[in-house]
Design a protein around this motif. Structure first.
Motif, PDB file in Angstrom:
ATOM      1  N   LEU A 213      -1.785  -2.930 -59.363  1.00 24.46           N
ATOM      2  CA  LEU A 213      -3.116  -2.352 -59.431  1.00 24.46           C
ATOM      3  C   LEU A 213      -3.607  -1.561 -60.713  1.00 24.46           C
ATOM      4  N   ARG A 214      -2.707  -0.699 -60.982  1.00 25.63           N
ATOM      5  CA  ARG A 214      -2.779   0.208 -62.027  1.00 25.63           C
ATOM      6  C   ARG A 214      -3.212  -0.410 -63.322  1.00 25.63           C
ATOM      7  N   ALA A 215      -2.205  -1.681 -63.550  1.00 23.06           N
ATOM      8  CA  ALA A 215      -2.088  -2.639 -64.594  1.00 23.06           C
ATOM      9  C   ALA A 215      -3.130  -3.719 -64.752  1.00 23.06           C
ATOM     10  N   GLY A 216      -4.071  -3.671 -63.769  1.00 23.41           N
ATOM     11  CA  GLY A 216      -5.225  -4.362 -63.782  1.00 23.41           C
ATOM     12  C   GLY A 216      -4.932  -5.716 -62.834  1.00 23.41           C
ATOM     13  N   GLU A 217      -3.840  -6.205 -62.320  1.00 19.07           N
ATOM     14  CA  GLU A 217      -3.496  -7.233 -61.463  1.00 19.07           C
ATOM     15  C   GLU A 217      -4.229  -7.236 -60.424  1.00 19.07           C
ATOM     16  N   LEU A 218      -4.083  -8.328 -59.553  1.00 19.33           N
ATOM     17  CA  LEU A 218      -4.833  -8.363 -58.452  1.00 19.33           C
ATOM     18  C   LEU A 218      -3.911  -8.159 -57.118  1.00 19.33           C
ATOM     19  N   VAL A 219      -4.020  -7.310 -56.093  1.00 19.24           N
ATOM     20  CA  VAL A 219      -3.075  -7.291 -55.181  1.00 19.24           C
ATOM     21  C   VAL A 219      -3.719  -7.346 -53.679  1.00 19.24           C
ATOM     22  N   ALA A 220      -3.414  -8.211 -52.896  1.00 15.68           N
ATOM     23  CA  ALA A 220      -3.962  -8.049 -51.578  1.00 15.68           C
ATOM     24  C   ALA A 220      -3.212  -7.091 -50.641  1.00 15.68           C
ATOM     25  N   PHE A 221      -3.622  -6.330 -49.662  1.00 23.28           N
ATOM     26  CA  PHE A 221      -3.157  -5.270 -49.177  1.00 23.28           C
ATOM     27  C   PHE A 221      -3.848  -5.267 -47.656  1.00 23.28           C
ATOM     28  N   PRO A 222      -3.129  -4.791 -46.576  1.00 27.25           N
ATOM     29  CA  PRO A 222      -3.727  -4.683 -45.368  1.00 27.25           C
ATOM     30  C   PRO A 222      -4.780  -3.489 -45.075  1.00 27.25           C
TER      31      PRO A 222
ATOM     32  N   LEU B 177      -8.692  -8.136 -51.108  1.00 27.40           N
ATOM     33  CA  LEU B 177      -8.170  -8.580 -52.368  1.00 27.40           C
ATOM     34  C   LEU B 177      -8.518  -7.426 -53.299  1.00 27.40           C
ATOM     35  N   GLY B 178      -7.534  -6.540 -53.593  1.00 26.91           N
ATOM     36  CA  GLY B 178      -7.630  -5.443 -54.578  1.00 26.91           C
ATOM     37  C   GLY B 178      -7.624  -5.492 -55.851  1.00 26.91           C
ATOM     38  N   ALA B 179      -8.271  -4.639 -56.588  1.00 28.79           N
ATOM     39  CA  ALA B 179      -8.452  -4.665 -58.107  1.00 28.79           C
ATOM     40  C   ALA B 179      -8.655  -3.279 -58.288  1.00 28.79           C
ATOM     41  N   ASN B 180      -8.138  -2.849 -59.594  1.00 24.91           N
ATOM     42  CA  ASN B 180      -8.552  -1.607 -60.076  1.00 24.91           C
ATOM     43  C   ASN B 180     -10.243  -1.565 -60.517  1.00 24.91           C
ATOM     44  N   ALA B 181     -10.878  -0.487 -59.513  1.00 17.81           N
ATOM     45  CA  ALA B 181     -12.194  -0.601 -59.582  1.00 17.81           C
ATOM     46  C   ALA B 181     -12.927  -0.019 -61.064  1.00 17.81           C
TER      47      ALA B 181
ATOM     48  N   ASP C 254     -11.854  -1.332 -63.815  1.00 18.40           N
ATOM     49  CA  ASP C 254     -11.531  -2.178 -64.797  1.00 18.40           C
ATOM     50  C   ASP C 254     -12.166  -3.362 -64.514  1.00 18.40           C
ATOM     51  N   GLY C 255     -13.212  -3.467 -65.454  1.00 18.28           N
ATOM     52  CA  GLY C 255     -14.170  -4.689 -65.370  1.00 18.28           C
ATOM     53  C   GLY C 255     -13.459  -6.096 -65.399  1.00 18.28           C
ATOM     54  N   ARG C 256     -12.542  -6.295 -66.154  1.00 19.16           N
ATOM     55  CA  ARG C 256     -11.851  -7.401 -66.179  1.00 19.16           C
ATOM     56  C   ARG C 256     -10.915  -7.633 -64.974  1.00 19.16           C
ATOM     57  N   ALA C 257     -10.504  -6.814 -64.353  1.00 14.96           N
ATOM     58  CA  ALA C 257      -9.840  -7.012 -63.246  1.00 14.96           C
ATOM     59  C   ALA C 257     -10.792  -7.308 -62.046  1.00 14.96           C
ATOM     60  N   VAL C 258     -12.079  -6.607 -61.973  1.00 13.35           N
ATOM     61  CA  VAL C 258     -12.908  -6.762 -60.982  1.00 13.35           C
ATOM     62  C   VAL C 258     -13.459  -8.125 -61.150  1.00 13.35           C
ATOM     63  N   ALA C 259     -13.777  -8.601 -62.294  1.00 12.24           N
ATOM     64  CA  ALA C 259     -14.155 -10.078 -62.451  1.00 12.24           C
ATOM     65  C   ALA C 259     -13.089 -11.235 -62.004  1.00 12.24           C
ATOM     66  N   ALA C 260     -11.881 -10.724 -62.000  1.00 10.14           N
ATOM     67  CA  ALA C 260     -10.907 -11.484 -61.889  1.00 10.14           C
ATOM     68  C   ALA C 260     -11.085 -12.005 -60.136  1.00 10.14           C
TER      69      ALA C 260
END
Length: 320
Positions: free
Chosen positions: A17-26, A33-37, A39-45
């Motif tokens: 998550l810190r690196a800008g990747e997408l991670v799903a979590f319970p 479907l989580g992303a660093n809020a 990081d605009g590019r992560a959110v766009a992903a």
């Protein structure tokens, strides 16, 4: 290939998550479907992975109320319901703080943010270890059934995200209740895991979106939205630009503009989506400072996130 991580591998999920990747979590409601809020590019992903047709605001998740209220302005009502129902299946929509570093795309360019503290212990520990707000809609393709197990996530999104943190089945199974406290009238925007009656027991009467205010737009996932529109008029499909115009560029920029914001020089619609709202705000402020007369927006193709970008640009250009 999407990694399926056990609870013991939570530090790996936090690092992704810190690196800008997408991670799903319970969470206690559904898998997000989580992303660093921030990081605009992560959110766009996130929008790209879901095939989400428009830039609805995403809910930002936090490990505790103090972390959430560092990003938004919380009044007495917000603090009362947070003290009573957080951690839990309640999302609050509140005015964004001026100093908030959450990316504008997370809030769909609005002056409000949707914030939540989930009750699932694995989610809260992930948020603590990640050390960043995590924007997370449900971890499914747009229009499909929300996932309540890691297997559901993989069935719909395999290969579209870096990892899913497996925390077993969700206990609530429906999305969080969304309560708008950004105005004097508390308004239920989305029913969910917490009832209206429980909320009214804490803060008094709660209106229901649609029952009051006609077609008033609401800043919540899944609802009609009033997105950020600049003060300067917007001209769409620009093939040329005047010296008294600011330019929202996509691909090689047109020459001659009074100010330029580049969405994506390489023509990448994900990068363009990540930079859209920040660009409109910057061009509006810079254009006003320079005495420019409008914003010329170059064409963006109607593919992938280009559909959502064009939807927002059409709203920005609509008569006001």
């Amino acid at each position: 290939m999407t990694e399926r991580l056990a609870a013991a591998e939570l530090p790996r999920a936090a690092a992704l998550l810190r690196a800008g990747e997408l991670v799903a979590f319970p969470t206690e409601t559904v898998y997000g479907l989580g992303a660093n809020a921030r990081d605009g590019r992560a959110v766009a992903a996130v929008f790209a992975a879901k095939g989400r047709p428009s830039f609805n605001p995403l809910i930002s998740h936090f490990p505790d109320a103090d972390a959430a209220f560092a990003e938004v302005e919380a009044d007495e009502r917000a603090r009362r319901v947070a003290a009573r129902f957080w951690p839990g299946p309640l999302t609050l929509v509140l005015p964004r703080r001026a100093q908030s570093r959450i990316d504008p795309l997370t809030g769909a360019g609005l002056d409000t943010l949707a914030v939540r503290v989930p009750a699932h212990p694995l989610a809260r520990e992930l948020l603590r270890q990640a050390g960043v707000p995590v924007a997370a809609p449900s971890a499914n393709r747009s229009g499909q059934v929300s996932p309540t197990t890691a297997g559901h996530v993989l069935a719909g999104l395999e290969g579209r995200l870096a990892a899913v943190l497996d925390g077993g089945p969700c206990t609530v199974g429906v999305e969080s209740t969304v309560l708008d406290l950004s105005t004097p009238v508390a308004t239920l925007l989305r029913p969910g895991g917490l009832s209206r009656e429980e909320l009214e027991a804490e803060i008094g009467p709660v209106a229901v979106a649609g029952a009051h205010g006609g077609d008033a737009a609401r800043p919540s996932p899944g609802m009609l939205l009033s997105h950020y529109a600049p003060g300067l008029p917007v001209r769409l499909g620009a093939r040329d630009v005047r010296a008294d115009e600011a330019l929202l560029a996509f691909g090689p920029a047109l020459a001659g503009a009074g100010a330029v914001w580049q969405l994506s020089e390489s023509g990448d619609v994900v990068e363009a989506a990540a930079r859209l709202f920040a660009g409109l705000r910057w061009l509006d402020a810079e254009g006003a400072r320079l005495g420019l007369m409008g914003i010329a927006a170059m064409p963006v193709p109607m593919v992938g996130l280009g559909v959502a970008i064009n939807d927002r640009l059409e709203r920005a250009a609509a008569p006001r």
